[in-house]
Design an enzyme around this catalytic site. Structure first.
Site, mmCIF file in Angstrom:
data_model
loop_
_atom_site.group_PDB
_atom_site.id
_atom_site.type_symbol
_atom_site.label_atom_id
_atom_site.label_comp_id
_atom_site.label_asym_id
_atom_site.label_seq_id
_atom_site.Cartn_x
_atom_site.Cartn_y
_atom_site.Cartn_z
ATOM 1 N N LYS A 165 -6.089 6.081 -20.109
ATOM 2 C CA LYS A 165 -6.407 6.352 -21.694
ATOM 3 C C LYS A 165 -4.823 6.155 -22.227
ATOM 4 O O LYS A 165 -4.427 5.194 -22.316
ATOM 5 C CB LYS A 165 -6.721 7.716 -21.552
ATOM 6 N N TYR A 168 -13.880 17.143 -18.609
ATOM 7 C CA TYR A 168 -14.182 15.878 -18.294
ATOM 8 C C TYR A 168 -15.370 15.968 -17.146
ATOM 9 O O TYR A 168 -15.094 16.307 -16.063
ATOM 10 C CB TYR A 168 -13.038 15.065 -17.756
ATOM 11 N N ARG A 208 0.872 -0.997 -0.001
ATOM 12 C CA ARG A 208 -0.045 -0.062 -0.047
ATOM 13 C C ARG A 208 1.007 1.379 0.049
ATOM 14 O O ARG A 208 0.628 2.204 -0.362
ATOM 15 C CB ARG A 208 -1.001 -0.024 0.985
HETATM 16 C C1 PLP Z 1 -10.846 9.464 -17.927
HETATM 17 C C2 PLP Z 1 -10.785 10.631 -17.771
HETATM 18 C C3 PLP Z 1 -10.388 11.134 -16.176
HETATM 19 C C4 PLP Z 1 -10.811 10.042 -15.272
HETATM 20 O O1 PLP Z 1 -9.901 8.958 -15.358
HETATM 21 P P1 PLP Z 1 -10.181 7.407 -14.763
HETATM 22 O O2 PLP Z 1 -8.981 6.680 -15.037
HETATM 23 O O3 PLP Z 1 -11.387 7.065 -15.724
HETATM 24 O O4 PLP Z 1 -10.473 7.439 -13.143
HETATM 25 C C5 PLP Z 1 -10.074 12.227 -16.065
HETATM 26 N N1 PLP Z 1 -9.773 13.333 -17.061
HETATM 27 C C6 PLP Z 1 -10.049 13.038 -18.324
HETATM 28 C C7 PLP Z 1 -9.580 13.868 -19.260
HETATM 29 C C8 PLP Z 1 -10.318 11.626 -18.778
HETATM 30 O O5 PLP Z 1 -10.258 11.528 -19.998
#
Ligand code: PLP
Length: 383
Positions: free
Chosen positions: A204, A106, A54
């Protein structure tokens, strides 16, 4: 890596920011599923980065060091998700502190901020961050501790001038945090323009294969605030699993190639479809017609990212019909993968969504661009 300071990002990425001799000679990075690590006879940890998973995992430091280096920051931290990264920053504030965030961004972060700030006694104002006067006007001197921006931002790909936002933040004694998920460190390094912290949904483009949820924070300075943010992972428990860290490390080795290809594809698609008879608008910061183009050109290099939006002539029905006719672009949420995705954001975000009903968000992948154009062409020409 030896001689590291001279090496370019593409080289660092291709080697995963490490050398085989750092481990047992493993050419591919190893994975460390153990939750706990043995101590030596002197009761010291055998590896200081390996005590309890952790706190840290031996799989984290090579990735964190690599990404800190790419962003030009002092330290980086992997977290359980992009949202966990955002929450770790906001939860390091104190009741009564005030945040200025971007009106269009977002939706997950924006909606969470609205609810969390109301429940936990934090002030929040949403401003049009692309307008410096509006951003400065939303600041409450003495109270504002954080300005949160995303550039290019979902789903219009408006561009915020990072240097101007940093100036506004610093004049007020606040920190500027930039969600740079869409730009990636390949195209933009917000800290070069004065950002104090960079956040990524590593789910992403950083991972890039749609198979791991992960988050990242990079800080310009390892200061007292950063210590508080760090505690939100180690003690708040927003840790990334060892396998997800390993998948992210694996994905990063091709980041440069994937991002360059996807951005080149996105630019070609944006140019091809601008002015198309079935479209009201193509939103992409790489197009000269985009209001943020000049700013994007100034702070991004090598491309404008893989995200663009189509505004279809008509409304939700026409947009959904186009999405339904796509045979190649997959109808799914998320972004930054190898395959192109198409999404009707208004349907996903629900009744309170500020996103126009005729908007389709595209995450462009690394396919052959001719195949992508042909698919979108047949989808648009059919309505
Ligand atoms: C997907 C996304 C997030 C959130 O991230 P997660 O990994 O889904 O928790 C925040 N900001 C942007 C621009 C995103 O595309």
């Amino acid at each position: 890596m030896s001689e590291e300071s001279k090496l370019k990002p593409a080289t660092l990425l291709a080697h995963g920011g490490r050398r085989p001799e750092d481990d047992n000679g493993d050419v591919a990075p190893p994975i460390h599923p153990s939750t706990n690590y043995a101590r030596g006879e002197d009761y010291g940890l055998i590896n200081p980065a390996a005590g309890y998973s952790r706190d840290s995992n031996p799989g984290y430091p090579p990735v964190e060091t690599l990404l800190a280096r790419l962003e030009g920051g002092a330290e980086a931290m992997l977290l359980a998700s992009g949202m966990a990264a955002a929450a770790a920053v906001v939860q390091a504030l104190r009741p009564g502190d005030h945040i200025v965030a971007q009106k269009v961004m977002y939706w997950g972060v924006r909606d969470w901020l609205i609810g969390f700030c109301a429940d936990w006694g934090l002030g929040l104002d949403l401003a049009d961050a692309a307008d410096p006067a509006a951003l400065a006007g939303a600041v409450k001197p003495g109270r504002t501790k954080l300005i949160w921006i995303e550039t290019p931002c979902n789903p219009t790909w408006d561009v915020v001038d990072i240097a101007t936002a940093a100036e506004v933040a610093h004049k007020a004694g606040a920190r500027l945090v930039v969600d740079s998920t869409v730009a990636t460190p390949v195209h933009c390094r917000p800290m070069d323009y004065g950002a104090d912290m960079v956040m990524h949904s590593a789910t992403k483009a950083l991972n890039g294969h749609g198979d791991a949820v992960a988050g990242l924070l990079v800080t310009a300075r390892a200061d007292e605030f950063w210590t508080r943010v760090r505690a939100n992972r180690a003690l708040g428990g927003a840790v990334l699993g060892p396998f997800e860290a390993w998948l992210l490390h694996r994905g990063l080795r091709t980041l440069h190639l994937r991002v360059e290809r996807a951005s080149a594809n996105a630019l070609a698609i944006a140019r091809h479809f601008e002015g198309h008879g079935s479209l009201e608008a193509v939103l992409y910061p790489g197009l000269e017609s985009h209001p943020g183009h000049a700013t994007a050109k100034g702070q991004m290099r090598g491309g404008f990212g893989a995200m663009l939006s189509f505004q279809v002539k008509g409304g939700a029905a026409e947009a959904l019909e186009v999405a339904g006719r796509c045979r190649l672009a997959v109808r799914a949420t998320s972004l930054g993968g190898t395959e192109s995705l198409i999404e009707h954001r208004a349907s996903v975000e629900g009744a309170n969504s500020p996103v126009p009903a005729n908007l389709l968000r595209l995450s462009i992948g690394i396919e052959d661009v001719g195949d992508l154009i042909a698919d979108l062409e047949q989808a648009l020409n059919g309505i």
